[in-house]
Design a protein around this motif. Structure first.
Motif, PDB file in Angstrom:
ATOM      1  N   GLU A  58       0.829  -1.208   0.000  1.00 48.34           N
ATOM      2  CA  GLU A  58       0.000   0.000   0.000  1.00 48.34           C
ATOM      3  C   GLU A  58       0.860   1.252   0.000  1.00 48.34           C
ATOM      4  O   GLU A  58       0.588   2.219  -0.704  1.00 48.34           O
ATOM      5  N   ARG A  59       1.911   1.229   0.784  1.00 50.73           N
ATOM      6  CA  ARG A  59       2.745   2.413   0.875  1.00 50.73           C
ATOM      7  C   ARG A  59       3.512   2.627  -0.435  1.00 50.73           C
ATOM      8  O   ARG A  59       3.664   3.750  -0.904  1.00 50.73           O
ATOM      9  N   GLU A  60       3.983   1.552  -1.059  1.00 53.05           N
ATOM     10  CA  GLU A  60       4.673   1.704  -2.331  1.00 53.05           C
ATOM     11  C   GLU A  60       3.723   2.214  -3.410  1.00 53.05           C
ATOM     12  O   GLU A  60       4.102   3.002  -4.270  1.00 53.05           O
ATOM     13  N   THR A  61       2.464   1.778  -3.359  1.00 55.41           N
ATOM     14  CA  THR A  61       1.478   2.296  -4.301  1.00 55.41           C
ATOM     15  C   THR A  61       1.281   3.787  -4.108  1.00 55.41           C
ATOM     16  O   THR A  61       1.199   4.561  -5.070  1.00 55.41           O
ATOM     17  N   ALA A  62       1.200   4.202  -2.840  1.00 52.84           N
ATOM     18  CA  ALA A  62       1.043   5.633  -2.567  1.00 52.84           C
ATOM     19  C   ALA A  62       2.247   6.418  -3.042  1.00 52.84           C
ATOM     20  O   ALA A  62       2.120   7.526  -3.567  1.00 52.84           O
ATOM     21  N   VAL A  63       3.437   5.854  -2.875  1.00 50.32           N
ATOM     22  CA  VAL A  63       4.642   6.539  -3.326  1.00 50.32           C
ATOM     23  C   VAL A  63       4.619   6.710  -4.839  1.00 50.32           C
ATOM     24  O   VAL A  63       4.929   7.770  -5.374  1.00 50.32           O
ATOM     25  N   GLU A 106      13.159   8.223   7.250  1.00 50.32           N
ATOM     26  CA  GLU A 106      13.462   8.819   8.545  1.00 50.32           C
ATOM     27  C   GLU A 106      12.279   9.621   9.065  1.00 50.32           C
ATOM     28  O   GLU A 106      12.048   9.699  10.264  1.00 50.32           O
ATOM     29  N   ASP A 107      11.525  10.221   8.162  1.00 52.43           N
ATOM     30  CA  ASP A 107      10.366  11.006   8.594  1.00 52.43           C
ATOM     31  C   ASP A 107       9.278  10.101   9.160  1.00 52.43           C
ATOM     32  O   ASP A 107       8.632  10.441  10.152  1.00 52.43           O
ATOM     33  N   LEU A 108       9.050   8.946   8.538  1.00 51.26           N
ATOM     34  CA  LEU A 108       7.976   8.057   8.962  1.00 51.26           C
ATOM     35  C   LEU A 108       8.447   6.967   9.909  1.00 51.26           C
ATOM     36  O   LEU A 108       7.632   6.168  10.361  1.00 51.26           O
ATOM     37  N   SER A 109       9.719   6.917  10.182  1.00 51.39           N
ATOM     38  CA  SER A 109      10.176   5.929  11.148  1.00 51.39           C
ATOM     39  C   SER A 109       9.678   6.305  12.529  1.00 51.39           C
ATOM     40  O   SER A 109       9.626   7.468  12.905  1.00 51.39           O
ATOM     41  N   ALA A 135       1.426   8.355   3.589  1.00 52.69           N
ATOM     42  CA  ALA A 135       1.877   8.264   2.207  1.00 52.69           C
ATOM     43  C   ALA A 135       0.741   8.538   1.238  1.00 52.69           C
ATOM     44  O   ALA A 135       0.919   9.227   0.227  1.00 52.69           O
ATOM     45  N   ARG A 136      -0.440   8.002   1.539  1.00 56.43           N
ATOM     46  CA  ARG A 136      -1.596   8.245   0.673  1.00 56.43           C
ATOM     47  C   ARG A 136      -1.994   9.720   0.671  1.00 56.43           C
ATOM     48  O   ARG A 136      -2.335  10.289  -0.370  1.00 56.43           O
ATOM     49  N   LEU A 137      -1.965  10.348   1.830  1.00 53.17           N
ATOM     50  CA  LEU A 137      -2.293  11.770   1.910  1.00 53.17           C
ATOM     51  C   LEU A 137      -1.294  12.611   1.125  1.00 53.17           C
ATOM     52  O   LEU A 137      -1.663  13.569   0.435  1.00 53.17           O
ATOM     53  N   SER A 138      -0.029  12.263   1.241  1.00 47.01           N
ATOM     54  CA  SER A 138       0.993  12.990   0.499  1.00 47.01           C
ATOM     55  C   SER A 138       0.780  12.857  -1.000  1.00 47.01           C
ATOM     56  O   SER A 138       0.920  13.825  -1.750  1.00 47.01           O
TER      57      SER A 138
END
Length: 634
Positions: A460-465, A493-496, A507-510
């Motif tokens: 999901e996160r890679e799709t958002a990226v 680092e931001d999402l860690s 990621a989806r919001l971004s």
């Protein structure tokens, strides 16, 4: 020019700059001089023979080429338009008292008075030379920002520079304080009037303008090659005179400061404290208050008046600033203007263009907003649009509505839907662990997500990226593929340290926000669209707006925190009678029973980073906010 030590040092450095100019001219004329000697020797039957003939045939065309190149470079340097600061011109009719004060200061300092006054939306003041032909005055009936504009086709006497004043100074400072702050600035017109210093400055500005002309993108290979040579020569000369020019300006500043010591020296020490305070208030007002409005397509039309309100609020909160509020009983410097509101509006629009970008005038998607309308027109609308975007992203992710009876019956958006998704115990793993691919506990499936687990969260996160990359690159441009092991555009680092649901939702919001910003907006003029008539004669280049972005783009974590805060505020307004408000130092704020809430941010971060919604739910319960109730979105 006076006898100040700084003035003498400035003149010496100016002569050094002019010597560099003379040497460059000598180098350009040297081949021509040698060619003339060879031709004269041939005419007098003195320099004969095959060697001299070959030298004449080779050197004469070379000298002609060098002269043509030198003439072209000199033409570009002479005609290139030097950079000019974006300002709001203030005519003498619009501020007769201000002009009178400036002329009185110049008389006391025994220096030429500035030729005009302009305002800049910044906490600084300086003198700016606008005597270049490209900066020539328009017809007298259009602008009067230069004394005697339009009366003479050619200037026989040097024109004094323009005095540029920071607009926040006029509203926050008192008349005496402004006078003390401007004294060393106006004193700089004395050294500026010296012919050697003026000539050196013109030469340096011409070289800088020539470099800018050569750096402009062009498609024609011939002009690109020619201007590349011009730029190389101009950069070489700039490097040669850089040290001398810098020392010359230091000498001018030292001479001006020494001359101004005799005028309001004691008051200037106090006024300098106001300069620092005004800068802090102006920066806080732009980043916390004006920037959210600009992002909504609204520009506050009274920014300078807002500085006074912000600094007054600071003096109320901070006991160290209590003494500054007592000054407000004295006459403010803005009283020197005939129509302060009109000038403030023009400076506010210029600030919006410089720091955020936007059209040069008002329109349907770019309109002014008064401070009294700010809570309803900006704060309420911003929160509801952010909440709508949050639920729209949750819809695309397949997150089901909350299990409450009200939401289940109507399908309306609720705060509980967001809280349940982010606090899902089955996926409360840190984003860093999930992205690394290491097992972080058993996968869980619940009503909020269709499938949970490390692989699903990563996909999901890679799709958002990829969606965000496509949105930034544009619909017709393929986003470059990332090689295995390449850094994530969303910055791990931001999402860690956040949970997997938080990282995915961030990621989806971004990606969604990047897609919205990439879409053409009527408020943003296209490069091909013609400028309005009022901007066609603008003397500064506005093709690279914003010139001074206030903040870097928000990170994915900050976006999620802002959207979650907006959703909480919408629920508070719709279920607990809260109201949007404006805090002069912190920007948009939530008012409950007329009191601002300042303890919401830590609870939001706890939910994002730890997946623990208990502190936020306790806070909502204490204030009577019902997260299961539907909210109205923008």
């Amino acid at each position: 020019m006076g006898v100040e030590a700084g003035a003498q040092a400035a003149r010496a450095r100016a002569l050094a700059v002019l010597r560099i100019r003379s040497r460059a001219l000598a180098v350009a004329l040297l081949p021509a001089a040698v060619a003339v000697v060879l031709l004269a020797g041939a005419a007098g039957d003195r320099l004969e023979g095959p060697v001299w003939d070959t030298a004449r045939w080779v050197l004469t065309p070379f000298a002609v080429l060098v002269l043509l190149a030198a003439a072209g470079i000199a033409l570009v340097v002479a005609r290139a338009r030097p950079a000019m600061s974006p300002t709001v011109p203030v005519t003498e009719d619009a501020a007769p008292d201000l002009y009178r004060m400036v002329r009185d200061l110049a008389d006391r300092l025994d220096v030429p008075a500035p030729s005009a006054i302009a305002l800049t939306p910044d906490c600084d003041s300086w003198l700016e030379d606008r005597t270049h032909p490209a900066h020539g005055p328009p017809p007298a009936e259009e602008h009067h920002d230069i004394a005697g504009a339009g009366r003479q086709a050619h200037r026989r006497h040097p024109v004094a520079p323009v005095l540029v004043i920071g607009s926040p100074f006029l509203w926050w400072m008192r008349v005496g304080e402004l006078r003390a702050v401007l004294a060393p600035v106006i004193a700089g017109t004395g050294p500026s009037a010296h012919p050697d210093i003026a000539a050196a400055r013109r030469f340096v500005r011409g070289l800088d303008a020539a470099v800018a002309v050569a750096s402009e993108p062009r498609r024609e290979p011939v002009s690109r090659a020619v201007l590349a040579g011009v730029g190389w020569v101009a950069r070489l000369l700039l490097r040669s005179c850089r040290v001398h020019a810098a020392e010359m300006e230091r000498g001018v500043a030292a001479a001006a400061a020494e001359r101004a010591q005799a005028v309001d020296y004691g008051l200037r020490i106090v006024a300098q404290e106001q300069v620092g305070l005004a800068y802090a208030g102006w920066d806080r007002l732009l980043t916390r208050v004006a920037l959210p409005a600009w992002r909504m397509g609204r520009w506050p039309s009274r920014l300078d008046a807002g500085v006074v309100a912000a600094l007054t609020e600071l003096s109320r909160r901070d006991r160290l600033a209590e003494g500054f509020a007592s000054r407000l009983g004295e006459r403010p410097a803005c009283d020197l203007l005939e129509e302060p509101g009109t000038v403030d509006e023009a400076a506010s629009l210029l600030a919006a263009r410089l720091f955020h970008g936007g059209p040069p005038g008002s329109g349907p998607d770019w309109s002014p907003v008064d401070w009294s309308e700010y809570p309803d027109e900006v704060v309420d609308r911003k929160w509801r649009l952010d909440a709508a975007r949050l639920h729209r992203v949750l819809d695309t992710m397949g997150v089901r509505p909350a299990s409450g009876p009200a939401a289940a019956a109507t399908g309306a958006p609720t705060l509980s839907r967001v809280l349940d998704h982010l606090a899902d115990p089955g996926t409360a793993r840190t984003a860093g662990t999930t992205l690394a691919g290491s097992p972080a506990g058993p996968a869980a499936s619940g009503p909020d997500t269709a499938a949970s687990g490390p692989d699903t969260a990563v996909s999901e996160r890679e799709t958002a990226v990829s969606e965000r990359e496509t949105a930034v690159a544009g619909p017709d441009t393929a986003a470059p593929a990332r090689a295995p092991g390449a850094p994530d555009p969303l910055d791990d680092e931001d999402l860690s340290g956040t949970t997997a649901p938080s990282a995915t939702l961030a990621a989806r919001l971004s990606a969604e926000l990047a897609r919205e910003e990439a879409a053409p907006s009527p408020a943003t003029p296209s490069p091909a669209s013609p400028l309005p008539a009022s901007d066609a004669a603008a003397l500064w280049d506005d093709r690279a707006l914003p010139l001074f972005p206030l903040q870097p783009p928000r990170t994915a974590r900050e976006l999620l925190a802002d959207h979650l805060t907006a959703m909480v505020c919408c629920a508070a307004m719709d279920t607990a009678g809260a109201t949007p408000g404006l805090d002069w130092l912190d920007g948009p704020t939530l008012l409950i029973d007329g009191e601002r809430t300042a303890d919401l941010a830590p609870k939001v971060l706890t939910l994002i980073e730890d997946g623990d919604a208990t502190p936020l739910r306790v806070w909502l319960s204490q204030l009577g906010i019902r997260p299961e109730k539907p909210v109205r979105l923008g």
